[in-house]
Design an enzyme around this catalytic site. Structure first.
Site, PDB file in Angstrom:
ATOM      1  N   GLU A 223      -8.897  25.678  55.414  1.00  0.00           N
ATOM      2  CA  GLU A 223      -9.344  26.544  56.512  1.00  0.00           C
ATOM      3  C   GLU A 223     -10.633  27.274  56.152  1.00  0.00           C
ATOM      4  OE1 GLU A 223      -6.520  26.979  59.789  1.00  0.00           O
ATOM      5  OE2 GLU A 223      -7.965  25.492  59.127  1.00  0.00           O
TER       6      GLU A 223
ATOM      7  N   GLU B 290      -5.590  29.121  75.206  1.00  0.00           N
ATOM      8  CA  GLU B 290      -4.788  27.957  74.849  1.00  0.00           C
ATOM      9  C   GLU B 290      -4.167  27.299  76.085  1.00  0.00           C
ATOM     10  OE1 GLU B 290      -4.816  26.647  72.009  1.00  0.00           O
ATOM     11  OE2 GLU B 290      -5.386  28.214  70.589  1.00  0.00           O
TER      12      GLU B 290
ATOM     13  N   GLU C 143     -11.365  18.311  63.765  1.00  0.00           N
ATOM     14  CA  GLU C 143     -12.800  18.499  64.012  1.00  0.00           C
ATOM     15  C   GLU C 143     -13.702  17.541  63.230  1.00  0.00           C
ATOM     16  OE1 GLU C 143     -10.819  21.792  65.846  1.00  0.00           O
ATOM     17  OE2 GLU C 143     -10.619  20.977  63.807  1.00  0.00           O
TER      18      GLU C 143
ATOM     19  N   ASP D   4     -16.671  29.041  68.170  1.00  0.00           N
ATOM     20  CA  ASP D   4     -16.969  27.615  68.211  1.00  0.00           C
ATOM     21  C   ASP D   4     -17.077  26.990  69.604  1.00  0.00           C
ATOM     22  OD1 ASP D   4     -14.246  28.052  68.539  1.00  0.00           O
ATOM     23  OD2 ASP D   4     -13.615  26.805  66.866  1.00  0.00           O
TER      24      ASP D   4
END
Length: 574
Positions: A350, A116, A371, A257
């Protein structure tokens, strides 16, 4: 040869610009109106963060206060910085840069997520550094190879390097910014947490001349590649000390991902055939074992048997990634599957159970993720299909109706009954708003097709910048790929190039140019190419529309032309 054909048009696709109009008018969608609504959404969230939450990382919109979440960096401010410029707010961009320079300190006793911190902090600072001149800031003489935001990004990245000191080269997931990796730190890291560094770290290495960042990122990527299964898949979590897979579910969603995303974007950014080859091999295995009727399931990485027949909201980036490799037809089919889920709930839960057609227990929330909107933005650039604008419209309507509160926008805890949670993630301003705005703003400078560009003079020679083809990191921070070719790794080359340039210009009479401000293509804050007089001496603004095609458009170019647009210097015929 096939690899050359694939890599060649990738940069073109990133900056693809089709004629305006088309399907939007046909379906009566007022694009300009929705663009302004997105702008208003940004300021509603941003201003309440400043009033109620700064200097904390994030806003808590239900209680109108703030909290630190990822390391106490004033994270929302860093994440929102380049969005300010994309919306045309030059003055606030300049103010925030000053605030960050004075107020952000990485020498703190905080345990921070390596992943992050990289995508949000390092990525956000690098993007802002490369956009500084466009925002009218007075840049240093050596820019883009130096500058205060670049130094901040480098300092933050160096704090992450101890995490990569493992037997495999794969990093730990958490590092203490003051003391390094804690002795008791777990060695188990998700695949994305290992393979999502090449965009930011290679950019740092190219700009600073220090290869250590790109080297550790590449080593981590290759370690994952080396440990893929015999059928070509990777799992979800791995032990970075022993290289043993701990979670063996293979798919394209959470935990994996952005590893796939960075193989493609790293290949485009660095023009790297090896990275693209790796992705294409993975893509074959993904299609063979996880794809069913344009959905992607989770399978056991060694056997290929289905382990979870679910769609995760994080997987919605995949159609956008497919568009970057030119697989637009498959991308649209998968996108339409995901869009049906959005229509069912007014957002993407989710987890979504595909056979049952409903949410999964305790995974019913929607934290305003970007996304699906990201994929819509990419696909709209490639197709102009009005369905993609309709997704943008639906997103604006849903988020405003369900999530908007007095102090910002709140995470949706449950899409079934619209209960809210007291959190507004920084990616809402960094990604969700940004992609929505770019979907509705076809003339934004980010969409530049190469017809406009800047030539700046650095101590290393001339450099072409702002020509388009921006590569978004996984937090939607745009990186100008041409900037990577502005700075030489070996510092002594600086003086060799200067001597050559001095000799060259002394032998040939060369017309001198000054940088002129481009005409505004918007109104008010919506100006698309802000400049100020302080940067006029740095180079020249050239408009290549006089030629038969732009340097970054898809028609074939000479070898020298292709390299020149990436910032190389050519003297005589050498």
């Amino acid at each position: 040869a096939a690899m050359q054909r694939l890599l060649g048009p990738l940069l073109c696709l990133c900056a693809l610009r089709l004629p305006a109009g088309g399907g939007a008018a046909a379906r009566g969608l007022d694009v300009a109106s929705y663009r302004e609504r997105v702008r208003a959404m940004f300021y509603h969230a941003y201003e309440h963060y400043l009033e109620s939450a700064f200097p904390y990382d994030e806003l808590r919109p239900l209680t109108c206060d703030g909290q630190d979440t990822w390391g106490s960096f004033s994270l929302t401010l860093i994440d929102a910085l380049d969005t300010l410029l994309i919306l045309g707010n030059v003055s606030e961009f300049q103010r925030v840069v000053s605030v960050l320079q004075e107020g952000v300190d990485f020498d703190i006793d905080v345990n921070a997520s390596v992943f992050e911190t990289n995508i949000r902090v390092v990525g956000g600072l690098l993007s802002a550094h490369l956009l500084s001149r466009k925002a009218g800031l007075e840049v240093e003489a050596g820019w883009p190879c130096s500058g205060p935001l670049l130094r901040m990004a480098e300092e933050a990245a160096r704090k992450l390097l101890p995490a990569f000191q493992t037997p495999t080269g794969m990093p730990y997931g958490t590092v203490n910014l003051l003391h390094g990796v804690n002795p008791g730190e777990t060695p188990v890291t998700c695949t994305a947490g290992i393979g999502t560094f090449i965009v930011e770290f290679a950019t740092l290495s190219h700009l600073t001349g220090d290869p250590v960042f790109e080297d550790v990122a590449r080593k981590a990527l290759k370690a994952l590649w080396k440990n893929r299964s015999d059928i070509g898949l990777v799992g979800n979590h791995i032990d970075v000390v022993t290289a043993k897979w701990v979670a063996q579910d293979a798919g394209i969603g959470a935990g994996v991902d952005s590893y796939f995303e960075y193989l493609v974007k790293g290949a485009i950014l660095l023009q790297d055939k090896e990275l693209m080859s790796m992705f294409l091999e993975y893509n074959k295995a993904i299609k063979n074992y996880t794809k069913f009727d344009d959905w992607y399931l989770w399978v056991q990485m060694y056997k290929g048997t289905v382990s979870m027949p679910v769609f995760q909201s994080l997987e919605a980036y995949w159609p956008g990634l497919q568009s970057l490799i030119g697989d637009v037809d498959n991308a649209m089919r998968t996108f339409l599957n995901y869009y049906t889920v959005w229509k069912q709930f007014g957002g993407l839960p989710e987890f979504y159970n595909i056979p049952q057609g409903y949410t999964v227990d305790k995974r019913e929330g929607y934290p305003l993720r970007p996304e699906l909107i990201e994929s819509a933005m990419y696909l709209y650039r490639a197709t102009r299909d009005p369905t993609l604008l309709e997704l943008g419209r639906d997103a604006v309507e849903s988020i405003e109706k369900i999530s908007k509160v007095d102090c910002g926008f709140a995470t949706i805890k449950d899409l079934r009954d619209h209960r809210l949670d007291n959190r507004m993630e920084s990616f809402f301003l960094a990604e969700t708003i940004k992609y929505l705005y770019l979907l509705f703003d076809p003339d934004n400078f980010i969409h530049n097709d190469g017809s406009d560009f800047d030539v700046v003079v650095t101590p290393f020679g001339e450099c072409v910048l702002s020509a388009g083809g921006y590569i978004f990191n996984t937090e939607a921070h745009p990186i100008d790929p041409a900037a990577l070719h502005c700075c030489r790794r070996r510092k002594h080359e600086q003086w060799e190039v200067q001597d050559l340039m001095r000799e060259f210009y002394s032998r040939k009479k060369t017309k001198k140019f000054t940088l002129k401000r481009a005409p505004d293509r918007g109104e008010g804050e919506n100006a698309k190419d802000p400049q100020d007089a302080s940067s006029e001496k740095a180079g020249e603004k050239r408009n290549s529309k006089k030629s038969s095609h732009s340097l970054l458009s898809c028609p074939s170019q000479s070898f020298n032309s292709k390299l020149a647009v990436l910032g190389q210097v050519f003297l005589d015929n050498t």
